[in-house]
Design an enzyme around this catalytic site. Structure first.
Site, PDB file in Angstrom:
ATOM      1  N   ARG A  90     -27.776 -31.174  43.011  1.00 31.08           N
ATOM      2  CA  ARG A  90     -28.005 -32.462  42.375  1.00 31.08           C
ATOM      3  C   ARG A  90     -28.932 -33.356  43.176  1.00 31.08           C
ATOM      4  O   ARG A  90     -29.214 -34.478  42.759  1.00 31.08           O
ATOM      5  CB  ARG A  90     -26.671 -33.181  42.247  1.00 31.08           C
ATOM      6  CG  ARG A  90     -26.033 -32.963  40.905  1.00 31.08           C
ATOM      7  CD  ARG A  90     -24.744 -33.731  40.913  1.00 31.08           C
ATOM      8  NE  ARG A  90     -24.524 -34.400  39.673  1.00 31.08           N
ATOM      9  CZ  ARG A  90     -23.834 -33.858  38.671  1.00 31.08           C
ATOM     10  NH1 ARG A  90     -23.369 -32.648  38.752  1.00 31.08           N
ATOM     11  NH2 ARG A  90     -23.626 -34.565  37.592  1.00 31.08           N
ATOM     12  N   ARG A 124     -17.575 -37.669  23.534  1.00 29.34           N
ATOM     13  CA  ARG A 124     -16.899 -36.506  24.146  1.00 29.34           C
ATOM     14  C   ARG A 124     -15.428 -36.834  24.413  1.00 29.34           C
ATOM     15  O   ARG A 124     -15.086 -37.941  24.820  1.00 29.34           O
ATOM     16  CB  ARG A 124     -17.575 -36.152  25.476  1.00 29.34           C
ATOM     17  CG  ARG A 124     -16.809 -35.046  26.213  1.00 29.34           C
ATOM     18  CD  ARG A 124     -17.586 -34.427  27.326  1.00 29.34           C
ATOM     19  NE  ARG A 124     -18.009 -35.389  28.329  1.00 29.34           N
ATOM     20  CZ  ARG A 124     -18.829 -35.096  29.317  1.00 29.34           C
ATOM     21  NH1 ARG A 124     -19.312 -33.873  29.447  1.00 29.34           N
ATOM     22  NH2 ARG A 124     -19.184 -36.017  30.181  1.00 29.34           N
ATOM     23  N   ARG A 157     -13.191 -39.034  29.619  1.00 28.93           N
ATOM     24  CA  ARG A 157     -13.366 -38.928  31.072  1.00 28.93           C
ATOM     25  C   ARG A 157     -13.637 -40.323  31.628  1.00 28.93           C
ATOM     26  O   ARG A 157     -14.394 -41.081  31.030  1.00 28.93           O
ATOM     27  CB  ARG A 157     -14.565 -38.014  31.382  1.00 28.93           C
ATOM     28  CG  ARG A 157     -14.155 -36.636  31.883  1.00 28.93           C
ATOM     29  CD  ARG A 157     -15.304 -35.672  31.934  1.00 28.93           C
ATOM     30  NE  ARG A 157     -16.430 -36.082  32.747  1.00 28.93           N
ATOM     31  CZ  ARG A 157     -17.501 -35.317  32.984  1.00 28.93           C
ATOM     32  NH1 ARG A 157     -17.575 -34.097  32.468  1.00 28.93           N
ATOM     33  NH2 ARG A 157     -18.497 -35.757  33.724  1.00 28.93           N
TER      34      ARG A 157
HETATM   35  P1  AP5 Z   1     -20.389 -33.166  36.033  1.00 32.42           P
HETATM   36  O1  AP5 Z   1     -19.062 -32.793  35.545  1.00 32.42           O
HETATM   37  O2  AP5 Z   1     -21.345 -32.135  36.448  1.00 32.42           O
HETATM   38  O3  AP5 Z   1     -21.031 -34.138  34.955  1.00 32.42           O
HETATM   39  P2  AP5 Z   1     -22.526 -34.383  34.431  1.00 32.42           P
HETATM   40  O4  AP5 Z   1     -23.610 -33.718  35.169  1.00 32.42           O
HETATM   41  O5  AP5 Z   1     -22.602 -35.855  34.330  1.00 32.42           O
HETATM   42  O6  AP5 Z   1     -22.573 -33.644  33.100  1.00 32.42           O
HETATM   43  P3  AP5 Z   1     -21.521 -33.692  31.972  1.00 32.42           P
HETATM   44  O7  AP5 Z   1     -20.397 -32.768  32.292  1.00 32.42           O
HETATM   45  O8  AP5 Z   1     -21.179 -35.103  31.658  1.00 32.42           O
HETATM   46  O9  AP5 Z   1     -22.387 -33.158  30.732  1.00 32.42           O
HETATM   47  P4  AP5 Z   1     -22.800 -31.694  30.338  1.00 32.42           P
HETATM   48  O10 AP5 Z   1     -24.254 -31.559  30.539  1.00 32.42           O
HETATM   49  O11 AP5 Z   1     -21.911 -30.673  30.956  1.00 32.42           O
HETATM   50  O12 AP5 Z   1     -22.534 -31.772  28.766  1.00 32.42           O
HETATM   51  P5  AP5 Z   1     -21.360 -31.138  27.858  1.00 32.42           P
HETATM   52  O13 AP5 Z   1     -21.620 -29.692  27.644  1.00 32.42           O
HETATM   53  O14 AP5 Z   1     -20.021 -31.560  28.335  1.00 32.42           O
HETATM   54  O15 AP5 Z   1     -20.220 -34.160  37.259  1.00 32.42           O
HETATM   55  C1  AP5 Z   1     -19.308 -35.240  37.207  1.00 32.42           C
HETATM   56  C2  AP5 Z   1     -19.305 -35.978  38.531  1.00 32.42           C
HETATM   57  O16 AP5 Z   1     -18.845 -35.106  39.562  1.00 32.42           O
HETATM   58  C3  AP5 Z   1     -20.660 -36.485  39.028  1.00 32.42           C
HETATM   59  O17 AP5 Z   1     -21.019 -37.720  38.448  1.00 32.42           O
HETATM   60  C4  AP5 Z   1     -20.399 -36.573  40.529  1.00 32.42           C
HETATM   61  O18 AP5 Z   1     -19.634 -37.708  40.833  1.00 32.42           O
HETATM   62  C5  AP5 Z   1     -19.552 -35.339  40.780  1.00 32.42           C
HETATM   63  N1  AP5 Z   1     -20.363 -34.154  41.101  1.00 32.42           N
HETATM   64  C6  AP5 Z   1     -20.433 -32.989  40.383  1.00 32.42           C
HETATM   65  N2  AP5 Z   1     -21.271 -32.128  40.964  1.00 32.42           N
HETATM   66  C7  AP5 Z   1     -21.755 -32.753  42.075  1.00 32.42           C
HETATM   67  C8  AP5 Z   1     -22.688 -32.391  43.069  1.00 32.42           C
HETATM   68  N3  AP5 Z   1     -23.316 -31.196  43.048  1.00 32.42           N
HETATM   69  N4  AP5 Z   1     -22.953 -33.291  44.068  1.00 32.42           N
HETATM   70  C9  AP5 Z   1     -22.350 -34.480  44.090  1.00 32.42           C
HETATM   71  N5  AP5 Z   1     -21.465 -34.909  43.171  1.00 32.42           N
HETATM   72  C10 AP5 Z   1     -21.168 -34.042  42.166  1.00 32.42           C
HETATM   73  O19 AP5 Z   1     -21.688 -31.885  26.462  1.00 32.42           O
HETATM   74  C11 AP5 Z   1     -21.506 -33.294  26.324  1.00 32.42           C
HETATM   75  C12 AP5 Z   1     -20.938 -33.592  24.918  1.00 32.42           C
HETATM   76  O20 AP5 Z   1     -21.913 -33.226  23.946  1.00 32.42           O
HETATM   77  C13 AP5 Z   1     -19.679 -32.793  24.534  1.00 32.42           C
HETATM   78  O21 AP5 Z   1     -18.873 -33.595  23.730  1.00 32.42           O
HETATM   79  C14 AP5 Z   1     -20.223 -31.584  23.758  1.00 32.42           C
HETATM   80  O22 AP5 Z   1     -19.276 -31.094  22.819  1.00 32.42           O
HETATM   81  C15 AP5 Z   1     -21.431 -32.214  23.058  1.00 32.42           C
HETATM   82  N6  AP5 Z   1     -22.546 -31.280  22.851  1.00 32.42           N
HETATM   83  C16 AP5 Z   1     -23.047 -30.395  23.764  1.00 32.42           C
HETATM   84  N7  AP5 Z   1     -24.101 -29.724  23.242  1.00 32.42           N
HETATM   85  C17 AP5 Z   1     -24.261 -30.204  21.971  1.00 32.42           C
HETATM   86  C18 AP5 Z   1     -25.196 -29.912  20.915  1.00 32.42           C
HETATM   87  N8  AP5 Z   1     -26.169 -28.996  21.065  1.00 32.42           N
HETATM   88  N9  AP5 Z   1     -25.073 -30.595  19.757  1.00 32.42           N
HETATM   89  C19 AP5 Z   1     -24.108 -31.522  19.593  1.00 32.42           C
HETATM   90  N10 AP5 Z   1     -23.194 -31.843  20.531  1.00 32.42           N
HETATM   91  C20 AP5 Z   1     -23.283 -31.195  21.731  1.00 32.42           C
HETATM   92 MG    MG Z   2     -20.284 -30.738  32.311  1.00 32.27          MG
END
Ligand code: AP5
Ligand code: MG
Length: 210
Positions: A90, A124, A157
Protein backbone atom coordinates in the site's frame (compact mmCIF):
# COMPACT_ATOMS: atom_id res chain seq x y z
CA UNK A 1 -1.05 -18.30 -15.87
CA UNK A 2 0.71 -16.23 -13.22
CA UNK A 3 0.81 -17.37 -9.60
CA UNK A 4 2.32 -14.42 -7.73
CA UNK A 5 -0.20 -11.69 -8.29
CA UNK A 6 -1.03 -8.35 -6.64
CA UNK A 7 -4.37 -6.55 -6.92
CA UNK A 8 -4.01 -2.78 -6.62
CA UNK A 9 -7.02 -0.51 -6.44
CA UNK A 10 -8.75 2.11 -4.37
CA UNK A 11 -11.17 1.22 -1.55
CA UNK A 12 -14.33 -0.24 -3.07
CA UNK A 13 -12.80 -1.07 -6.44
CA UNK A 14 -13.71 -4.75 -5.92
CA UNK A 15 -10.33 -6.20 -4.87
CA UNK A 16 -11.86 -8.56 -2.33
CA UNK A 17 -14.78 -9.58 -4.57
CA UNK A 18 -12.52 -10.36 -7.52
CA UNK A 19 -9.65 -11.86 -5.51
CA UNK A 20 -11.91 -14.50 -3.97
CA UNK A 21 -12.89 -15.77 -7.43
CA UNK A 22 -9.55 -15.41 -9.21
CA UNK A 23 -7.52 -16.99 -6.37
CA UNK A 24 -9.76 -20.08 -6.60
CA UNK A 25 -9.16 -20.26 -10.33
CA UNK A 26 -5.38 -19.86 -9.94
CA UNK A 27 -5.24 -22.35 -7.06
CA UNK A 28 -3.41 -19.89 -4.78
CA UNK A 29 -4.41 -18.43 -1.39
CA UNK A 30 -6.23 -15.07 -1.33
CA UNK A 31 -4.25 -12.97 1.14
CA UNK A 32 -6.01 -9.81 2.28
CA UNK A 33 -4.11 -7.81 4.88
CA UNK A 34 -7.39 -5.99 5.64
CA UNK A 35 -9.17 -9.30 6.42
CA UNK A 36 -6.24 -10.53 8.54
CA UNK A 37 -6.20 -7.24 10.48
CA UNK A 38 -9.99 -7.24 10.98
CA UNK A 39 -9.69 -10.82 12.30
CA UNK A 40 -7.05 -9.65 14.79
CA UNK A 41 -9.22 -6.71 15.89
CA UNK A 42 -12.22 -9.02 16.42
CA UNK A 43 -10.08 -11.47 18.42
CA UNK A 44 -8.64 -8.55 20.46
CA UNK A 45 -5.06 -9.78 19.99
CA UNK A 46 -2.17 -7.37 20.75
CA UNK A 47 -1.85 -6.77 16.99
CA UNK A 48 -5.58 -6.05 16.73
CA UNK A 49 -5.41 -3.58 19.60
CA UNK A 50 -2.58 -1.69 17.89
CA UNK A 51 -4.28 -1.71 14.49
CA UNK A 52 -7.86 -0.83 15.40
CA UNK A 53 -7.73 2.96 15.73
CA UNK A 54 -5.70 3.35 12.52
CA UNK A 55 -8.21 1.21 10.62
CA UNK A 56 -11.33 2.86 11.98
CA UNK A 57 -10.09 6.32 11.04
CA UNK A 58 -9.21 5.16 7.51
CA UNK A 59 -5.44 5.56 7.90
CA UNK A 60 -2.81 2.91 7.26
CA UNK A 61 -1.61 0.53 9.96
CA UNK A 62 2.15 1.04 10.61
CA UNK A 63 4.40 -0.80 8.15
CA UNK A 64 6.26 -2.87 10.77
CA UNK A 65 3.04 -4.51 11.94
CA UNK A 66 1.77 -5.21 8.43
CA UNK A 67 5.12 -6.53 7.20
CA UNK A 68 5.31 -8.94 10.11
CA UNK A 69 1.82 -10.29 9.30
CA UNK A 70 2.68 -10.66 5.65
CA UNK A 71 5.98 -12.45 6.32
CA UNK A 72 4.25 -14.93 8.61
CA UNK A 73 1.45 -15.53 6.13
CA UNK A 74 3.73 -16.02 3.12
CA UNK A 75 5.73 -18.54 5.16
CA UNK A 76 2.71 -20.85 5.44
CA UNK A 77 2.93 -23.96 3.22
CA UNK A 78 -0.10 -23.05 1.08
CA UNK A 79 1.64 -19.87 -0.13
CA UNK A 80 4.53 -21.85 -1.64
CA UNK A 81 2.53 -22.29 -4.86
CA UNK A 82 1.90 -18.56 -5.10
CA UNK A 83 -0.49 -15.93 -3.74
CA UNK A 84 -2.99 -13.31 -4.67
CA UNK A 85 -2.33 -10.23 -2.55
CA UNK A 86 -5.33 -7.96 -1.89
CA UNK A 87 -4.54 -4.71 -0.09
CA UNK A 88 -0.77 -5.16 0.05
CA UNK A 89 1.52 -3.38 -0.78
CA UNK A 90 0.00 0.00 0.00
CA UNK A 91 3.02 2.30 -0.10
CA UNK A 92 6.52 2.34 -1.55
CA UNK A 93 8.16 0.97 1.60
CA UNK A 94 5.86 -2.07 1.52
CA UNK A 95 6.48 -2.62 -2.20
CA UNK A 96 10.24 -2.51 -1.65
CA UNK A 97 9.95 -4.97 1.25
CA UNK A 98 7.81 -7.36 -0.81
CA UNK A 99 10.33 -7.22 -3.65
CA UNK A 100 13.04 -8.40 -1.21
CA UNK A 101 11.25 -11.58 -0.18
CA UNK A 102 9.28 -12.54 -3.29
CA UNK A 103 9.18 -11.76 -6.99
CA UNK A 104 5.75 -10.56 -8.08
CA UNK A 105 4.77 -11.66 -11.60
CA UNK A 106 1.72 -9.46 -12.32
CA UNK A 107 0.07 -6.42 -10.78
CA UNK A 108 -3.55 -5.87 -11.74
CA UNK A 109 -4.82 -2.31 -11.26
CA UNK A 110 -8.61 -2.08 -10.83
CA UNK A 111 -9.93 1.24 -12.14
CA UNK A 112 -13.26 2.73 -11.05
CA UNK A 113 -14.60 6.30 -10.98
CA UNK A 114 -14.59 8.01 -7.54
CA UNK A 115 -18.43 8.36 -7.53
CA UNK A 116 -18.90 4.63 -8.05
CA UNK A 117 -16.42 3.86 -5.24
CA UNK A 118 -18.36 5.91 -2.72
CA UNK A 119 -21.65 4.24 -3.80
CA UNK A 120 -20.20 0.76 -3.46
CA UNK A 121 -18.65 1.41 -0.05
CA UNK A 122 -21.70 3.05 1.48
CA UNK A 123 -23.90 0.20 0.22
CA UNK A 124 -21.53 -2.54 1.41
CA UNK A 125 -22.45 -4.71 4.39
CA UNK A 126 -20.03 -7.22 5.90
CA UNK A 127 -20.36 -10.31 8.07
CA UNK A 128 -18.33 -9.68 11.25
CA UNK A 129 -17.91 -13.45 11.72
CA UNK A 130 -16.84 -14.86 8.32
CA UNK A 131 -16.06 -11.52 6.56
CA UNK A 132 -18.38 -12.28 3.61
CA UNK A 133 -19.13 -9.13 1.66
CA UNK A 134 -22.58 -8.02 0.45
CA UNK A 135 -24.01 -4.96 -1.22
CA UNK A 136 -27.47 -3.59 -0.50
CA UNK A 137 -27.98 -2.86 -4.20
CA UNK A 138 -25.78 -5.20 -6.23
CA UNK A 139 -25.40 -8.25 -3.95
CA UNK A 140 -28.07 -8.36 -1.24
CA UNK A 141 -28.12 -11.26 1.24
CA UNK A 142 -30.96 -13.79 0.88
CA UNK A 143 -32.43 -12.78 4.26
CA UNK A 144 -32.27 -9.01 4.82
CA UNK A 145 -29.32 -7.90 7.00
CA UNK A 146 -28.09 -11.45 7.72
CA UNK A 147 -25.15 -13.44 6.37
CA UNK A 148 -26.04 -16.21 3.89
CA UNK A 149 -23.30 -18.47 5.33
CA UNK A 150 -23.84 -18.27 9.07
CA UNK A 151 -26.90 -16.08 9.73
CA UNK A 152 -24.86 -13.45 11.65
CA UNK A 153 -26.27 -9.89 11.60
CA UNK A 154 -24.41 -7.87 8.96
CA UNK A 155 -22.59 -4.66 9.88
CA UNK A 156 -21.39 -1.50 8.18
CA UNK A 157 -17.59 -1.65 8.48
CA UNK A 158 -16.47 1.16 10.84
CA UNK A 159 -14.29 2.50 8.00
CA UNK A 160 -17.27 2.60 5.59
CA UNK A 161 -18.66 5.66 7.40
CA UNK A 162 -18.49 8.78 5.22
CA UNK A 163 -15.62 10.50 7.12
CA UNK A 164 -13.47 7.35 7.01
CA UNK A 165 -14.24 6.79 3.31
CA UNK A 166 -12.95 10.29 2.56
CA UNK A 167 -9.74 9.60 4.50
CA UNK A 168 -9.21 6.23 2.79
CA UNK A 169 -9.58 7.72 -0.69
CA UNK A 170 -7.06 10.44 0.22
CA UNK A 171 -4.59 7.93 1.68
CA UNK A 172 -4.94 5.82 -1.48
CA UNK A 173 -4.24 8.81 -3.76
CA UNK A 174 -1.23 9.97 -1.72
CA UNK A 175 0.43 6.72 -0.67
CA UNK A 176 -0.82 3.83 -2.81
CA UNK A 177 -1.40 5.35 -6.26
CA UNK A 178 2.37 6.00 -6.73
CA UNK A 179 2.75 2.20 -6.87
CA UNK A 180 1.03 2.23 -10.26
CA UNK A 181 4.07 3.95 -11.76
CA UNK A 182 6.43 1.84 -9.67
CA UNK A 183 5.05 -1.39 -11.18
CA UNK A 184 4.49 0.11 -14.65
CA UNK A 185 8.20 0.94 -14.86
CA UNK A 186 8.98 -2.68 -14.02
CA UNK A 187 6.66 -3.92 -16.79
CA UNK A 188 4.37 -5.74 -14.35
CA UNK A 189 1.26 -3.52 -14.39
CA UNK A 190 -1.95 -4.33 -16.27
CA UNK A 191 -4.94 -1.98 -15.84
CA UNK A 192 -8.49 -3.29 -15.90
CA UNK A 193 -11.77 -1.40 -16.09
CA UNK A 194 -13.48 -2.48 -12.85
CA UNK A 195 -16.90 -0.96 -13.57
CA UNK A 196 -19.67 -3.22 -14.88
CA UNK A 197 -20.88 -6.44 -13.31
CA UNK A 198 -18.56 -8.57 -11.17
CA UNK A 199 -18.61 -11.26 -13.89
CA UNK A 200 -17.56 -8.75 -16.57
CA UNK A 201 -14.68 -7.56 -14.40
CA UNK A 202 -13.60 -11.16 -13.69
CA UNK A 203 -13.44 -11.81 -17.45
CA UNK A 204 -11.21 -8.76 -17.98
CA UNK A 205 -8.88 -9.83 -15.17
CA UNK A 206 -8.58 -13.36 -16.55
CA UNK A 207 -7.41 -11.93 -19.85
CA UNK A 208 -4.52 -9.98 -18.30
CA UNK A 209 -3.41 -13.02 -16.27
CA UNK A 210 -3.13 -15.38 -19.24
P1 AP5 B 1 -8.84 -3.24 3.17
O1 AP5 B 1 -9.71 -4.21 3.84
O2 AP5 B 1 -7.81 -3.69 2.23
O3 AP5 B 1 -9.78 -2.14 2.51
P2 AP5 B 1 -9.69 -1.26 1.18
O4 AP5 B 1 -8.42 -1.31 0.43
O5 AP5 B 1 -10.14 0.07 1.63
O6 AP5 B 1 -10.63 -1.97 0.21
P3 AP5 B 1 -12.06 -2.47 0.51
O7 AP5 B 1 -11.99 -3.79 1.20
O8 AP5 B 1 -12.85 -1.40 1.16
O9 AP5 B 1 -12.64 -2.61 -0.98
P4 AP5 B 1 -12.42 -3.74 -2.05
O10 AP5 B 1 -11.62 -3.18 -3.15
O11 AP5 B 1 -11.98 -5.02 -1.44
O12 AP5 B 1 -13.92 -3.88 -2.58
P5 AP5 B 1 -15.03 -5.03 -2.34
O13 AP5 B 1 -14.72 -6.21 -3.20
O14 AP5 B 1 -15.27 -5.25 -0.89
O15 AP5 B 1 -8.11 -2.37 4.28
C1 AP5 B 1 -8.81 -1.84 5.38
C2 AP5 B 1 -7.86 -1.11 6.31
O16 AP5 B 1 -6.91 -2.04 6.84
C3 AP5 B 1 -7.00 -0.01 5.68
O17 AP5 B 1 -7.69 1.22 5.58
C4 AP5 B 1 -5.83 0.03 6.65
O18 AP5 B 1 -6.18 0.70 7.83
C5 AP5 B 1 -5.62 -1.44 6.97
N1 AP5 B 1 -4.70 -2.10 6.04
C6 AP5 B 1 -4.98 -3.14 5.19
N2 AP5 B 1 -3.90 -3.48 4.48
C7 AP5 B 1 -2.90 -2.64 4.88
C8 AP5 B 1 -1.56 -2.48 4.49
N3 AP5 B 1 -1.00 -3.25 3.54
N4 AP5 B 1 -0.82 -1.51 5.11
C9 AP5 B 1 -1.36 -0.73 6.05
N5 AP5 B 1 -2.64 -0.81 6.46
C10 AP5 B 1 -3.41 -1.77 5.88
O19 AP5 B 1 -16.31 -4.30 -2.99
C11 AP5 B 1 -16.88 -3.14 -2.38
C12 AP5 B 1 -18.42 -3.22 -2.50
O20 AP5 B 1 -18.77 -3.14 -3.88
C13 AP5 B 1 -19.06 -4.53 -2.00
O21 AP5 B 1 -20.30 -4.23 -1.45
C14 AP5 B 1 -19.19 -5.39 -3.27
O22 AP5 B 1 -20.26 -6.31 -3.16
C15 AP5 B 1 -19.47 -4.31 -4.32
N6 AP5 B 1 -18.95 -4.64 -5.65
C16 AP5 B 1 -17.71 -5.14 -5.94
N7 AP5 B 1 -17.55 -5.27 -7.28
C17 AP5 B 1 -18.72 -4.84 -7.84
C18 AP5 B 1 -19.18 -4.73 -9.20
N8 AP5 B 1 -18.41 -5.08 -10.24
N9 AP5 B 1 -20.43 -4.24 -9.40
C19 AP5 B 1 -21.21 -3.88 -8.37
N10 AP5 B 1 -20.85 -3.96 -7.08
C20 AP5 B 1 -19.60 -4.43 -6.81
MG1 MG C 1 -11.48 -5.64 0.52
Amino acid sequence: MFHRVVFLGPPGSGKGTQAAQIARELGVPHLSTGDILRGAVAAKTPLGRQAESHMNSGGLVPDDLVLQILHERLDQPDARVGYLLDGFPRNLAQAEALGKFSSVERVVALEVSPELLVDRLSQRRTCPKCQSVYNLVTKPPKVADHCDNDGTALILRPDDRPEAITTRLKVYAEQTAPLLDYYRRRGLLRSVDASGTPAEVTGRIRRVLE
